[in-house]
Design a protein around this motif. Structure first.
Motif, mmCIF file in Angstrom:
data_model
loop_
_atom_site.group_PDB
_atom_site.id
_atom_site.type_symbol
_atom_site.label_atom_id
_atom_site.label_comp_id
_atom_site.label_asym_id
_atom_site.label_seq_id
_atom_site.Cartn_x
_atom_site.Cartn_y
_atom_site.Cartn_z
ATOM 1 N N GLY A 27 0.772 -1.231 0.000
ATOM 2 C CA GLY A 27 0.000 0.000 0.000
ATOM 3 C C GLY A 27 0.804 1.282 0.000
ATOM 4 O O GLY A 27 0.237 2.379 -0.018
ATOM 5 N N ALA A 28 2.128 1.198 0.030
ATOM 6 C CA ALA A 28 2.958 2.406 0.002
ATOM 7 C C ALA A 28 2.971 2.982 -1.414
ATOM 8 O O ALA A 28 3.204 2.253 -2.388
ATOM 9 C CB ALA A 28 4.379 2.092 0.443
ATOM 10 N N VAL A 29 2.728 4.278 -1.549
ATOM 11 C CA VAL A 29 2.663 4.916 -2.863
ATOM 12 C C VAL A 29 4.060 5.052 -3.459
ATOM 13 O O VAL A 29 4.968 5.616 -2.835
ATOM 14 C CB VAL A 29 1.987 6.295 -2.766
ATOM 15 C CG1 VAL A 29 2.039 6.998 -4.111
ATOM 16 C CG2 VAL A 29 0.542 6.150 -2.304
ATOM 17 N N ILE A 30 4.223 4.524 -4.670
ATOM 18 C CA ILE A 30 5.481 4.622 -5.408
ATOM 19 C C ILE A 30 5.488 5.868 -6.274
ATOM 20 O O ILE A 30 6.469 6.609 -6.346
ATOM 21 C CB ILE A 30 5.693 3.375 -6.281
ATOM 22 C CG1 ILE A 30 5.745 2.110 -5.423
ATOM 23 C CG2 ILE A 30 6.970 3.504 -7.116
ATOM 24 C CD1 ILE A 30 5.715 0.830 -6.248
ATOM 25 N N ASP A 31 4.372 6.121 -6.948
ATOM 26 C CA ASP A 31 4.259 7.267 -7.856
ATOM 27 C C ASP A 31 2.779 7.561 -8.029
ATOM 28 O O ASP A 31 1.936 6.647 -7.957
ATOM 29 C CB ASP A 31 4.908 6.946 -9.205
ATOM 30 C CG ASP A 31 5.166 8.179 -10.052
ATOM 31 O OD1 ASP A 31 5.007 9.298 -9.530
ATOM 32 O OD2 ASP A 31 5.550 8.015 -11.231
ATOM 33 N N SER A 32 2.450 8.814 -8.273
ATOM 34 C CA SER A 32 1.055 9.187 -8.475
ATOM 35 C C SER A 32 0.983 10.486 -9.252
ATOM 36 O O SER A 32 1.951 11.251 -9.305
ATOM 37 C CB SER A 32 0.322 9.334 -7.136
ATOM 38 O OG SER A 32 0.850 10.418 -6.389
ATOM 39 N N LEU A 33 -0.178 10.732 -9.863
ATOM 40 C CA LEU A 33 -0.405 11.959 -10.615
ATOM 41 C C LEU A 33 -1.843 12.403 -10.462
ATOM 42 O O LEU A 33 -2.769 11.577 -10.528
ATOM 43 C CB LEU A 33 -0.115 11.753 -12.103
ATOM 44 C CG LEU A 33 1.336 11.675 -12.570
ATOM 45 C CD1 LEU A 33 1.384 11.273 -14.040
ATOM 46 C CD2 LEU A 33 2.049 13.001 -12.353
ATOM 47 N N ASP A 34 -2.035 13.697 -10.266
ATOM 48 C CA ASP A 34 -3.331 14.318 -10.458
ATOM 49 C C ASP A 34 -3.360 14.869 -11.881
ATOM 50 O O ASP A 34 -2.343 15.355 -12.396
ATOM 51 C CB ASP A 34 -3.545 15.458 -9.465
ATOM 52 C CG ASP A 34 -3.589 14.977 -8.018
ATOM 53 O OD1 ASP A 34 -4.048 13.830 -7.793
ATOM 54 O OD2 ASP A 34 -3.160 15.733 -7.134
ATOM 55 N N HIS A 35 -4.535 14.785 -12.527
ATOM 56 C CA HIS A 35 -4.685 15.272 -13.903
ATOM 57 C C HIS A 35 -3.567 14.721 -14.799
ATOM 58 O O HIS A 35 -2.800 15.468 -15.408
ATOM 59 C CB HIS A 35 -4.686 16.800 -13.930
ATOM 60 C CG HIS A 35 -5.528 17.427 -12.863
ATOM 61 N ND1 HIS A 35 -6.894 17.214 -12.777
ATOM 62 C CD2 HIS A 35 -5.191 18.223 -11.816
ATOM 63 C CE1 HIS A 35 -7.369 17.877 -11.725
ATOM 64 N NE2 HIS A 35 -6.355 18.486 -11.127
ATOM 65 N N PRO A 36 -3.458 13.407 -14.897
ATOM 66 C CA PRO A 36 -2.305 12.808 -15.582
ATOM 67 C C PRO A 36 -2.183 13.181 -17.048
ATOM 68 O O PRO A 36 -1.065 13.301 -17.563
ATOM 69 C CB PRO A 36 -2.522 11.300 -15.405
ATOM 70 C CG PRO A 36 -3.975 11.156 -15.100
ATOM 71 C CD PRO A 36 -4.360 12.376 -14.342
ATOM 72 N N ARG A 37 -3.291 13.383 -17.742
ATOM 73 C CA ARG A 37 -3.188 13.641 -19.183
ATOM 74 C C ARG A 37 -2.421 14.932 -19.460
ATOM 75 O O ARG A 37 -1.664 15.019 -20.436
ATOM 76 C CB ARG A 37 -4.573 13.700 -19.808
ATOM 77 C CG ARG A 37 -4.544 13.530 -21.322
ATOM 78 C CD ARG A 37 -5.945 13.353 -21.881
ATOM 79 N NE ARG A 37 -5.943 12.914 -23.252
ATOM 80 C CZ ARG A 37 -5.891 11.651 -23.662
ATOM 81 N NH1 ARG A 37 -5.801 10.693 -22.773
ATOM 82 N NH2 ARG A 37 -5.922 11.339 -24.944
ATOM 83 N N ALA A 38 -2.601 15.915 -18.603
ATOM 84 C CA ALA A 38 -1.934 17.203 -18.825
ATOM 85 C C ALA A 38 -0.418 17.079 -18.733
ATOM 86 O O ALA A 38 0.306 17.921 -19.285
ATOM 87 C CB ALA A 38 -2.433 18.226 -17.812
ATOM 88 N N THR A 39 0.087 16.035 -18.085
ATOM 89 C CA THR A 39 1.537 15.899 -17.917
ATOM 90 C C THR A 39 2.241 15.498 -19.204
ATOM 91 O O THR A 39 3.472 15.534 -19.265
ATOM 92 C CB THR A 39 1.872 14.868 -16.822
ATOM 93 O OG1 THR A 39 1.501 13.556 -17.262
ATOM 94 C CG2 THR A 39 1.147 15.201 -15.521
ATOM 95 N N PHE A 40 1.476 15.111 -20.233
ATOM 96 C CA PHE A 40 2.071 14.715 -21.511
ATOM 97 C C PHE A 40 2.174 15.884 -22.492
ATOM 98 O O PHE A 40 2.649 15.687 -23.624
ATOM 99 C CB PHE A 40 1.239 13.598 -22.155
ATOM 100 C CG PHE A 40 1.249 12.297 -21.400
ATOM 101 C CD1 PHE A 40 2.199 11.327 -21.671
ATOM 102 C CD2 PHE A 40 0.298 12.033 -20.428
ATOM 103 C CE1 PHE A 40 2.198 10.112 -20.997
ATOM 104 C CE2 PHE A 40 0.285 10.824 -19.743
ATOM 105 C CZ PHE A 40 1.240 9.870 -20.020
#
Length: 240
Positions: free
Chosen positions: A85-98
């Motif tokens: 359950g430990a977070v490795i990576d995450s994104l809010d609004h992932p599409r905008a990051t491309f």
């Protein structure tokens, strides 16, 4: 409703059959060199997948490592976590990051999880997705594939559904079996893609593609079959 879309739905169990479904589960093997090329080779291999049918939500549990990936369109978040359950990576609004990415750009784990998530969800809920609010579908000129003639459905998706690009093409043979789709993922610089359905099964009235080969698409809409950047092989598919 467009006549071809209605015929496709009827050939896939009918809209009433899809409306009774809540989740689709499967064991999926992701193959091909694409994952390593993008800097995330661990995304190849088998994953246990659960997708909600009526909302863009999907979870992957990677076999071996136990890594869990969840994409939730409503929250517009993607999370990659350890088995504990430990977070490795995450994104809010992932599409905008491309934004500004081309096809050679490497991706983070969360970006790769997002790509695999929206794409797989989309594949699992076809053709129900064509009837969702804001989606427009109509038949266009047929396509000659070798000695066969396939009918083509042009589908345009609203911003409320994350998918490869706004308008995509879907090809059906004389028996209305799904054979191919064309798209150009905006997250990958709009790379033209021809995506083939190599095998399918019938499951409770639904036609479920079980072997998918994804190729580069030439300017004349023909595929480059000389190599296969991505493969998907589905087993143990179940609709609840």
């Amino acid at each position: 409703m467009d006549a071809l879309l209605q015929a496709v739905l009827d050939a896939n169990g009918g809209i009433a059959r899809w409306e009774t479904a809540s989740t689709i589960t499967a064991r999926i093997e992701y193959g091909g060199p694409f994952w390593e090329f993008k800097g995330q080779p661990e995304f190849a291999g088998h994953a246990q997948v659960e997708a909600r049918v009526h909302e863009e939500w999907i979870r992957f549990t990677q076999e071996g490592s136990g890594v869990v990936m969840v994409y939730d369109k409503n929250a517009d978040t993607v999370t990659v976590s350890t088995a504990e359950g430990a977070v490795i990576d995450s994104l809010d609004h992932p599409r905008a990051t491309f934004d500004g990415y081309d096809s050679n750009a490497p991706w983070t784990q969360a970006q790769m999880a997002y790509f695999r998530a929206y794409a797989t969800w989309h594949y699992l809920v076809e053709p129900l997705i064509f009837t969702m609010p804001g989606v427009e579908a109509h038949e266009i000129e047929s396509w000659n594939e070798g000695d066969a003639t396939w009918r083509v459905l042009s589908v345009t998706f609203p911003d409320t559904i994350d998918t490869h690009n706004a308008t995509q093409l879907y090809y059906y043979d004389e028996q209305l079996r799904f054979r191919r789709m064309d798209y150009a993922p905006v997250v990958n610089g709009g790379s033209p893609t021809a995506h083939y359905i190599r095998e399918s099964i019938e499951l409770g009235g639904l036609q479920v593609p079980t072997k998918r080969h994804i190729h580069i698409r030439n300017d004349d809409r023909t595929p480059d079959l000389s190599w296969v950047p991505i493969t998907l092989d589905l087993q143990d598919v179940a609709v609840a």
